[in-house]
Design a protein around this motif. Structure first.
Motif, PDB file in Angstrom:
ATOM      1  N   GLY A 162       0.799  -1.223   0.000  1.00 30.20           N
ATOM      2  CA  GLY A 162       0.000   0.000   0.000  1.00 30.20           C
ATOM      3  C   GLY A 162       0.829   1.269   0.000  1.00 30.20           C
ATOM      4  N   VAL A 163       2.151   1.154  -0.193  1.00 33.18           N
ATOM      5  CA  VAL A 163       3.025   2.321  -0.236  1.00 33.18           C
ATOM      6  C   VAL A 163       2.766   3.091  -1.523  1.00 33.18           C
ATOM      7  CG1 VAL A 163       5.418   3.112  -0.298  1.00 33.18           C
ATOM      8  CG2 VAL A 163       4.774   1.214   1.187  1.00 33.18           C
ATOM      9  N   GLY A 164       2.602   4.406  -1.412  1.00 35.31           N
ATOM     10  CA  GLY A 164       2.333   5.238  -2.582  1.00 35.31           C
ATOM     11  C   GLY A 164       3.562   5.414  -3.455  1.00 35.31           C
ATOM     12  N   GLU A 165       3.335   5.534  -4.754  1.00 33.33           N
ATOM     13  CA  GLU A 165       4.441   5.696  -5.694  1.00 33.33           C
ATOM     14  C   GLU A 165       4.873   7.143  -5.857  1.00 33.33           C
ATOM     15  OE1 GLU A 165       4.448   3.025  -9.237  1.00 33.33           O
ATOM     16  OE2 GLU A 165       2.344   2.710  -8.686  1.00 33.33           O
ATOM     17  N   THR A 166       4.097   8.093  -5.337  1.00 34.97           N
ATOM     18  CA  THR A 166       4.483   9.506  -5.402  1.00 34.97           C
ATOM     19  C   THR A 166       5.316   9.846  -4.175  1.00 34.97           C
ATOM     20  OG1 THR A 166       2.443  10.052  -6.581  1.00 34.97           O
ATOM     21  CG2 THR A 166       3.645  11.868  -5.549  1.00 34.97           C
ATOM     22  N   TRP A 203      -1.852   4.155   5.618  1.00 35.75           N
ATOM     23  CA  TRP A 203      -2.325   3.521   6.845  1.00 35.75           C
ATOM     24  C   TRP A 203      -1.200   3.302   7.858  1.00 35.75           C
ATOM     25  CZ3 TRP A 203       0.006  -1.129   7.958  1.00 35.75           C
ATOM     26  CH2 TRP A 203       0.655  -1.764   6.915  1.00 35.75           C
ATOM     27  N   ASN A 204       0.047   3.597   7.478  1.00 33.30           N
ATOM     28  CA  ASN A 204       1.169   3.367   8.393  1.00 33.30           C
ATOM     29  C   ASN A 204       2.221   4.448   8.186  1.00 33.30           C
ATOM     30  OD1 ASN A 204       3.048   2.314  10.154  1.00 33.30           O
ATOM     31  ND2 ASN A 204       3.729   0.687   8.766  1.00 33.30           N
ATOM     32  N   THR A 205       2.118   5.520   8.959  1.00 27.51           N
ATOM     33  CA  THR A 205       3.106   6.603   8.869  1.00 27.51           C
ATOM     34  C   THR A 205       4.271   6.405   9.830  1.00 27.51           C
ATOM     35  OG1 THR A 205       1.862   7.913  10.489  1.00 27.51           O
ATOM     36  CG2 THR A 205       1.354   8.256   8.149  1.00 27.51           C
TER      37      THR A 205
END
Length: 446
Positions: free
Chosen positions: A55-59, A363-365
């Motif tokens: 779920g890690v964003g690519e931006t 969901w996980n900072t």
């Protein structure tokens, strides 16, 4: 006297060599490809699947190192060499501040440009004085010491303080024993060192920064870019946010500053402020500029959308930094050493903190990664899956084909048989003497 028997020259059919070579090559390929599949399941397949489901964003967003801690025993580490041998031993843990990206600004028609780099102390390459080796007996100046190892910071920083501990004598017969555990900031004079107590203030000795006839000041780490520009616009929308007619000075902190044909382009600009010209004289110093960029109350944009204050962009104040989702690399090129050196700059040595793009999951900072590329991960997964799998299947099919089509004759030679026929029976003199077509003739009798 019996007649000597001539030595018989045994002729190995060329086909026999080729069959042996094919079988050996296929066996080797099958073994290596099966081993590769087992190894790649840990090194590539499982990490790739974890990346696809993370779920890690690519931006990318921006991270700033806040602290780097050495742990003797830890349950996670920022970067480890060789993922298969990760242990719970000593490691370095880097914590970062996570925030959204700042503004990308363009400054066209700039002149009277000046650049100033304010070097601090290079902790890795700086000369170190070891008290246990009796190298502290003549120390004079301001030193930063860690367990009896001192670095001279006199030329880089000017420290102001009021209180010190009782002095230690590092010269003489017992000097190296007295100072063997000397720690903290020390003020020394000919081997007599006294520890500087907090509070103290150490300013970087980066002076004589020319600000005369400059209306644009951009900070980027340890570098200062000064120029006289006509205006500033948002790079994506070309909306003007400032021009030279306002008769003030624009200041911002940016990640990169580049001279292009369009003008000066700056990315990830934050803490944009407008200074009155009376705030600066003809010359200034780096510490004062850094203070103004953070504490000046006049924002560049009243809506706080262009080059906003850093606190407006913060997502998380204390996140764990990993080099990738696994927290390790398999290159065996001492890659982690360089990574920790560049990304572990937390400002404790009075140099600029590391500032770099990073990636996180909504969901996980609590955790961010410095390297994340789903397209590259997908390509690596395909190559690592298809190449050894195809080699394994082809080699196994070839071995199966050899089992079905190769027979060993009474002379221990291997020959192909096709549709009941034995091919390429070769006589002793090397000539083709017969071909069994399946009609009942014994090929070994030919």
């Amino acid at each position: 006297m019996p007649k000597p028997t001539p030595v018989e020259e045994l002729l190995i059919p060329p086909q026999d060599n080729r069959i042996c070579g094919v079988i050996c090559l296929c066996q080797l390929t099958a073994v290596l490809s099966s081993v590769a599949l087992v190894y790649l399941s840990v090194a590539v397949y499982m990490p790739s699947l974890r990346a696809f489901n993370s779920g890690v964003g690519e931006t990318p967003v921006m991270c700033t190192t806040t602290r780097a801690v050495n742990r003797e025993s830890c349950d996670w580490g920022t970067c480890g060499e060789w993922c298969l041998s990760k242990s719970s031993g000593a490691c370095i843990q880097i914590h970062v501040s996570l925030r959204r990206n700042g503004s990308s600004l363009l400054f066209p028609n700039c002149s009277h440009t000046a650049n100033k780099t304010c070097y601090g102390i290079d902790q890795e390459n700086a000369k170190k004085s070891r008290c246990i080796a009796d190298e502290c007996k003549n120390l004079t100046g301001t030193f930063n010491c860690t367990m009896g190892t001192c670095i001279n910071i006199t030329d880089a920083f000017k420290c102001e303080f009021t209180e010190t501990d009782p002095p230690l004598k590092c010269s003489g017969r017992r000097g190296k024993i007295t100072c063997i555990e000397m720690d903290g900031l020390q003020n020394c004079h000919r081997g007599m060192c006294e520890r500087i107590r907090t509070p103290y203030n150490c300013d970087r000795r980066c002076v004589d920064i020319p600000t005369r006839n400059k209306n644009t000041i951009l900070l980027s780490g340890d570098k200062v870019y000064l120029s006289r520009c006509q205006r500033a616009v948002v790079n994506e929308t070309e909306v003007e946010v400032w021009n030279s007619r306002q008769d003030n000075i624009l200041m911002a902190s940016c990640h990169t500053i580049t001279n292009t044909s369009r003008g000066v382009e700056a990315t990830d600009c934050i803490n944009g402020t407008l200074l009155d010209k009376s705030a600066l004289t003809d010359l200034t110093n780096f510490t004062y500029l850094s203070h103004l960029s953070v504490w000046n109350p006049v924002p560049l944009d009243e809506s706080r959308q262009v080059a906003p204050p850093e606190q407006d962009l913060v997502i998380a104040n204390d996140s764990k930094l990993l080099i990738n989702l696994e927290g390790c690399v398999n290159t065996l090129r001492d890659e982690c050493r360089e990574f920790l050196r560049d990304y572990g700059k937390d400002g404790t040595d009075h140099n600029a903190r590391a500032r770099f793009p990073c990636f996180y999951a909504d969901w996980n900072t609590d955790m961010v990664v410095a390297r994340f590329d789903l397209n590259a991960t997908y390509r690596e997964f395909l190559v690592a899956s298809l190449l050894p799998s195809v080699l394994f299947i082809v080699s196994c099919l070839t071995l199966l084909l050899c089992q079905r089509t190769v027979e060993v004759g009474d002379d221990a030679k291997m020959r192909f048989k096709c549709c009941g026929a034995t091919i390429a029976a070769i006589s002793k003199d090397g000539s083709l003497s017969a071909l069994d077509t399946g009609g009942g003739t014994d090929p070994m009798a030919l």
